[in-house]
Design a protein around this motif. Structure first.
Motif, mmCIF file in Angstrom:
data_model
loop_
_atom_site.group_PDB
_atom_site.id
_atom_site.type_symbol
_atom_site.label_atom_id
_atom_site.label_comp_id
_atom_site.label_asym_id
_atom_site.label_seq_id
_atom_site.Cartn_x
_atom_site.Cartn_y
_atom_site.Cartn_z
ATOM 1 N N PRO A 314 22.476 -1.333 50.204
ATOM 2 C CA PRO A 314 23.329 -0.730 49.203
ATOM 3 C C PRO A 314 24.794 -0.623 49.644
ATOM 4 C CG PRO A 314 21.312 0.544 49.492
ATOM 5 C CD PRO A 314 21.376 -0.433 50.616
ATOM 6 N N VAL A 315 25.688 -0.778 48.671
ATOM 7 C CA VAL A 315 27.124 -0.658 48.876
ATOM 8 C C VAL A 315 27.620 0.487 48.003
ATOM 9 C CG1 VAL A 315 29.360 -1.785 48.631
ATOM 10 C CG2 VAL A 315 27.374 -3.113 49.369
ATOM 11 N N PRO A 316 28.316 1.464 48.578
ATOM 12 C CA PRO A 316 28.809 2.577 47.749
ATOM 13 C C PRO A 316 29.670 2.085 46.600
ATOM 14 C CG PRO A 316 29.123 3.036 50.090
ATOM 15 C CD PRO A 316 28.689 1.611 49.995
ATOM 16 N N THR A 345 30.728 -15.722 43.146
ATOM 17 C CA THR A 345 30.524 -14.409 43.761
ATOM 18 C C THR A 345 30.491 -13.368 42.649
ATOM 19 O OG1 THR A 345 32.875 -13.914 44.096
ATOM 20 C CG2 THR A 345 31.757 -15.151 45.836
ATOM 21 N N LEU A 346 29.835 -12.248 42.912
ATOM 22 C CA LEU A 346 29.685 -11.221 41.883
ATOM 23 C C LEU A 346 29.579 -9.850 42.523
ATOM 24 C CD1 LEU A 346 26.086 -10.614 40.844
ATOM 25 C CD2 LEU A 346 26.545 -12.662 42.195
ATOM 26 N N ASP A 347 29.806 -8.847 41.730
ATOM 27 C CA ASP A 347 29.530 -7.462 42.110
ATOM 28 C C ASP A 347 28.331 -6.990 41.300
ATOM 29 O OD1 ASP A 347 31.683 -7.155 43.872
ATOM 30 O OD2 ASP A 347 33.052 -6.619 42.246
ATOM 31 N N HIS A 348 27.257 -6.604 41.981
ATOM 32 C CA HIS A 348 26.126 -5.984 41.289
ATOM 33 C C HIS A 348 26.049 -4.513 41.691
ATOM 34 C CE1 HIS A 348 23.803 -6.203 45.013
ATOM 35 N NE2 HIS A 348 24.048 -7.499 45.088
ATOM 36 N N ARG A 349 25.205 -3.786 41.001
ATOM 37 C CA ARG A 349 25.213 -2.319 41.142
ATOM 38 C C ARG A 349 24.127 -1.789 42.074
ATOM 39 N NH1 ARG A 349 25.056 -0.894 34.920
ATOM 40 N NH2 ARG A 349 23.974 -2.914 34.933
ATOM 41 N N LEU A 350 23.984 -2.418 43.237
ATOM 42 C CA LEU A 350 23.062 -1.895 44.242
ATOM 43 C C LEU A 350 23.819 -0.871 45.085
ATOM 44 C CD1 LEU A 350 20.241 -2.019 45.514
ATOM 45 C CD2 LEU A 350 21.107 -3.796 47.052
ATOM 46 N N HIS A 351 23.901 0.346 44.578
ATOM 47 C CA HIS A 351 24.613 1.415 45.271
ATOM 48 C C HIS A 351 23.675 2.325 46.054
ATOM 49 C CE1 HIS A 351 27.936 -0.051 43.037
ATOM 50 N NE2 HIS A 351 27.568 0.471 41.872
ATOM 51 N N ALA A 352 22.378 2.242 45.766
ATOM 52 C CA ALA A 352 21.350 3.022 46.478
ATOM 53 C C ALA A 352 20.056 2.226 46.407
ATOM 54 C CB ALA A 352 21.164 4.401 45.838
ATOM 55 N N VAL A 353 19.090 2.549 47.263
ATOM 56 C CA VAL A 353 17.844 1.781 47.267
ATOM 57 C C VAL A 353 17.055 1.964 45.975
ATOM 58 C CG1 VAL A 353 17.640 1.724 49.776
ATOM 59 C CG2 VAL A 353 16.606 3.612 48.502
ATOM 60 N N THR A 354 17.424 2.948 45.184
ATOM 61 C CA THR A 354 16.773 3.145 43.885
ATOM 62 C C THR A 354 17.376 2.251 42.808
ATOM 63 O OG1 THR A 354 18.279 5.000 43.500
ATOM 64 C CG2 THR A 354 16.092 5.524 44.377
ATOM 65 N N ASP A 355 18.375 1.431 43.160
ATOM 66 C CA ASP A 355 19.106 0.650 42.161
ATOM 67 C C ASP A 355 18.683 -0.816 42.079
ATOM 68 O OD1 ASP A 355 20.656 2.858 41.507
ATOM 69 O OD2 ASP A 355 22.271 2.331 42.897
ATOM 70 N N TYR A 356 17.582 -1.194 42.718
ATOM 71 C CA TYR A 356 17.229 -2.618 42.703
ATOM 72 C C TYR A 356 16.961 -3.148 41.301
ATOM 73 C CZ TYR A 356 17.391 -3.586 47.657
ATOM 74 O OH TYR A 356 17.847 -3.806 48.929
ATOM 75 N N GLU A 357 16.395 -2.333 40.436
ATOM 76 C CA GLU A 357 16.134 -2.800 39.066
ATOM 77 C C GLU A 357 17.440 -3.183 38.369
ATOM 78 O OE1 GLU A 357 13.419 -3.173 37.176
ATOM 79 O OE2 GLU A 357 11.809 -2.244 38.331
ATOM 80 N N GLY A 388 20.740 -6.839 52.442
ATOM 81 C CA GLY A 388 19.954 -6.002 51.542
ATOM 82 C C GLY A 388 19.820 -6.552 50.145
ATOM 83 N N GLY A 389 20.485 -7.669 49.844
ATOM 84 C CA GLY A 389 20.228 -8.348 48.573
ATOM 85 C C GLY A 389 18.930 -9.123 48.601
ATOM 86 N N GLY A 390 18.378 -9.323 49.816
ATOM 87 C CA GLY A 390 17.175 -10.123 49.977
ATOM 88 C C GLY A 390 16.005 -9.740 49.097
ATOM 89 N N PRO A 391 15.698 -8.434 48.922
ATOM 90 C CA PRO A 391 14.550 -8.091 48.078
ATOM 91 C C PRO A 391 14.636 -8.650 46.669
ATOM 92 C CG PRO A 391 15.143 -6.205 49.419
ATOM 93 C CD PRO A 391 16.200 -7.249 49.665
ATOM 94 N N MET A 392 15.844 -8.870 46.156
ATOM 95 C CA MET A 392 15.974 -9.413 44.799
ATOM 96 C C MET A 392 15.554 -10.878 44.709
ATOM 97 S SD MET A 392 19.399 -7.591 43.250
ATOM 98 C CE MET A 392 20.429 -7.654 44.715
ATOM 99 N N ALA A 393 15.446 -11.546 45.855
ATOM 100 C CA ALA A 393 14.965 -12.929 45.842
ATOM 101 C C ALA A 393 13.537 -13.017 45.329
ATOM 102 C CB ALA A 393 15.061 -13.529 47.245
ATOM 103 N N ALA A 394 12.792 -11.913 45.402
ATOM 104 C CA ALA A 394 11.388 -11.933 44.976
ATOM 105 C C ALA A 394 11.245 -12.365 43.525
ATOM 106 C CB ALA A 394 10.767 -10.553 45.187
ATOM 107 N N ASP A 395 12.171 -11.949 42.671
ATOM 108 C CA ASP A 395 12.087 -12.319 41.253
ATOM 109 C C ASP A 395 12.110 -13.832 41.078
ATOM 110 O OD1 ASP A 395 11.961 -9.725 40.395
ATOM 111 O OD2 ASP A 395 14.048 -9.603 39.733
ATOM 112 N N TRP A 396 12.887 -14.515 41.901
ATOM 113 C CA TRP A 396 13.082 -15.956 41.734
ATOM 114 C C TRP A 396 12.028 -16.763 42.484
ATOM 115 C CZ3 TRP A 396 16.587 -16.652 38.070
ATOM 116 C CH2 TRP A 396 17.464 -15.574 37.810
ATOM 117 N N LEU A 397 11.373 -16.136 43.454
ATOM 118 C CA LEU A 397 10.279 -16.796 44.160
ATOM 119 C C LEU A 397 8.967 -16.700 43.382
ATOM 120 C CD1 LEU A 397 10.950 -15.431 47.774
ATOM 121 C CD2 LEU A 397 11.415 -17.741 46.959
ATOM 122 N N THR A 398 8.822 -15.644 42.620
ATOM 123 C CA THR A 398 7.546 -15.385 41.955
ATOM 124 C C THR A 398 7.211 -16.440 40.909
ATOM 125 O OG1 THR A 398 7.767 -13.008 42.335
ATOM 126 C CG2 THR A 398 6.273 -13.692 40.583
#
Length: 509
Positions: A314-316, A345-357, A388-398
């Protein structure tokens, strides 16, 4: 003489401290273990509620008994949930306390219940539902202790022997719901007491990751750096008093003296690691900015293949510059643009571990907008994830779409860290890779990666080998997490060239 007052976490009692207490005593310290009401202490009064204030009173009673004897230095140690009654009691007797040790515990705040520190969101919801179902709210009822195979929902069991896990389960007690749901009340007096953090790196981030959070602007961690709070690491899971009692005792002795590693506070004269120059000298490229997205464009009208670079976290939300302007991301984007590929490049809203969705939705939206751009070949796109962006790769691997030609990942987190509480979610690439088919995956692995992240990479590679996934590993000799701005070595540059070549080869092939 130092007196250690040890307060255990949820479902546990004084018994968990047995071996650690023996080591401390052998080193000449005095030890008191607090028997919290309902958790190895006296049972709750029939018909009466046991809440956080009850446990604060339990800790206060031990502090007062020790302080009354005089001539001794009190070090309060709170593990897990135990830090909440520790802070509540210390706030009322701040002058009597020499130091507070947060043992794999958070930094609770006034007005916030202990339940907020439980990492597993579904577990938090279950506790609230149970309290609602009891008809008594947080003032009554109990939460049964975890079954033997469910302790990992409360923290990593790494390092625990089978016998230790059996004992933890057999001696566990129900946790009064009021202790988890009643808000902690602090006057602020406890802020004057020195604190030390002991991080169990098998359960969560270590000092290196905390320093990264300082550098990117996390307010809470920056405050710890500015306060010169010392930290220690233990390479184990959430119950070090059971997995490594001797090492824990030695660490507590050092902590009592004020020793430990201190984070480097933010300094305008010091360039943070993530903002140092990219290790390759890449020329400027035309850039277009729209909303949260930047496109670095190659020469010619196109359509061109594209690589979408997904930053970590996460990035504040307050971090400036935002990730799409960090040298690593802009460096890669310019580099691929110079080779005929649109870099995104992009800015996404992963500000906390609860923000992956929400962050994953941001990434998916950017991908669709990029593919709709007439200068982009919509059938030739790669996604490149970092840290920490790695967990989002799961959507594209599935269920990889036909137009996705490659997934790449640099020093990624490939299964949720135990302290995140995300194990049951879809953000688990180590599980998703079995559904990736022949989708090429390029994995850039830092040789000097932190142990907790390296373990997720090994889990991913083990599953990839089992299912025959198409994974190419590129190792960075002596490379660290974020090597592109930390380690401008020939070996690191060669790794970048190899990784870019591998990804573009899949795109253009």
């Amino acid at each position: 003489m130092t007196v250690f007052i040890l307060v255990a976490g949820a479902f546990t009692g004084p018994h968990v401290w047995r071996d650690t207490a023996a080591r401390l005593t052998a080193d000449g310290a005095e030890v008191r273990t607090v028997a919290l009401t309902g958790l190895g202490g006296r049972p709750g009064d029939p018909g009466g509620a046991v809440d956080l204030e009850t446990h604060v009173a339990d800790v206060l009673a031990v502090i007062n008994a020790v302080a009354a004897a005089g001539g001794r230095e009190i070090v309060l140690v709170g593990h897990d949930y135990g830090i909440h009654p520790v802070l509540g009691a210390a706030d009322r007797r701040a002058g009597a306390i020499a130091r507070i040790v947060h043992l794999d515990a958070g930094m609770p705040r006034d007005g916030v219940p202990a339940l907020a520190a439980v990492p597993d969101q579904r577990l938090r919801e279950e506790v609230v539902e149970r309290a609602a179902g009891s008809g008594e709210g947080w003032s009554g009822g109990e939460l049964p202790p975890p079954a033997r195979d469910a302790w990992s929902r409360w923290g990593s069991t790494a390092g625990l022997s089978e016998a230790a896990l059996d004992g933890l389960t057999a001696l566990a007690a129900p946790q009064p719901l009021g202790t988890l749901l009643q808000p902690l009340r602090l006057t602020g007096a406890v802020a004057e007491v020195p604190v030390t953090g002991v991080l169990c790196t098998g359960n969560g981030p270590g000092v290196e990751m905390l320093q990264i959070l300082v550098d990117v602007g996390d307010p809470a961690v920056r405050a710890l750096a500015e306060a010169r709070v010392p930290f220690f690491e233990l390479p184990t899971g959430h119950w070090p008093m059971l997995s490594c009692p001797a090492e824990l005792a030695a660490t507590l002795i050092e902590a009592a003296s004020g020793a430990g590693h201190r984070l480097t506070a933010a300094d305008p004269a010091r360039t943070p690691a993530h903002l140092r120059p990219f290790l390759l000298d890449v020329p400027e490229r035309p850039r277009e900015r729209a909303g949260n997205t930047d496109l670095y464009l190659p020469d010619g009208p196109g359509p061109h293949p594209a690589v979408v670079f997904v930053h970590g976290g996460p990035v504040p939300a307050e971090a400036r510059p935002t990730p799409r302007d960090w040298p690593t991301l802009t460096g890669y984007a310019r580099h691929v643009a110079g080779q005929g590929v649109v870099g995104v490049t992009l800015d996404h809203r992963l500000h906390a571990v609860t923000d992956y969705e929400v962050a994953a939705a941001d990434v998916a939206d950017v991908v669709e907008r990029v593919r709709a751009d007439p200068r982009v070949d919509a059938d030739r796109v790669a996604l490149w994830f970092f840290s920490g962006g790695g967990p989002m790769a799961a959507d594209w691997l599935t269920n990889p779409p036909a137009w996705l030609r490659c997934v790449a990942a640099n020093y990624p987190i490939l299964s949720p860290l135990p302290s995140w509480g995300l194990d049951g979610t879809r953000f688990h690439p180590a599980r998703a890779v079995s559904h990736a088919g022949r989708l090429p995956v390029v994995l850039v692995r830092a040789e000097r990666e932190s142990a907790e992240i390296a373990a997720t990479v090994e889990e991913f590679l083990a599953e990839a080998a089992r299912c025959g996934a198409n994974v190419e590993v590129i190792d960075v000799p002596e490379g660290r997490h974020g090597f592109e701005t930390l380690d401008p070595t020939d070996g690191a540059r060669e790794a970048v060239h190899r990784a870019v070549g591998a990804v573009l080869g899949r795109l253009k092939g």
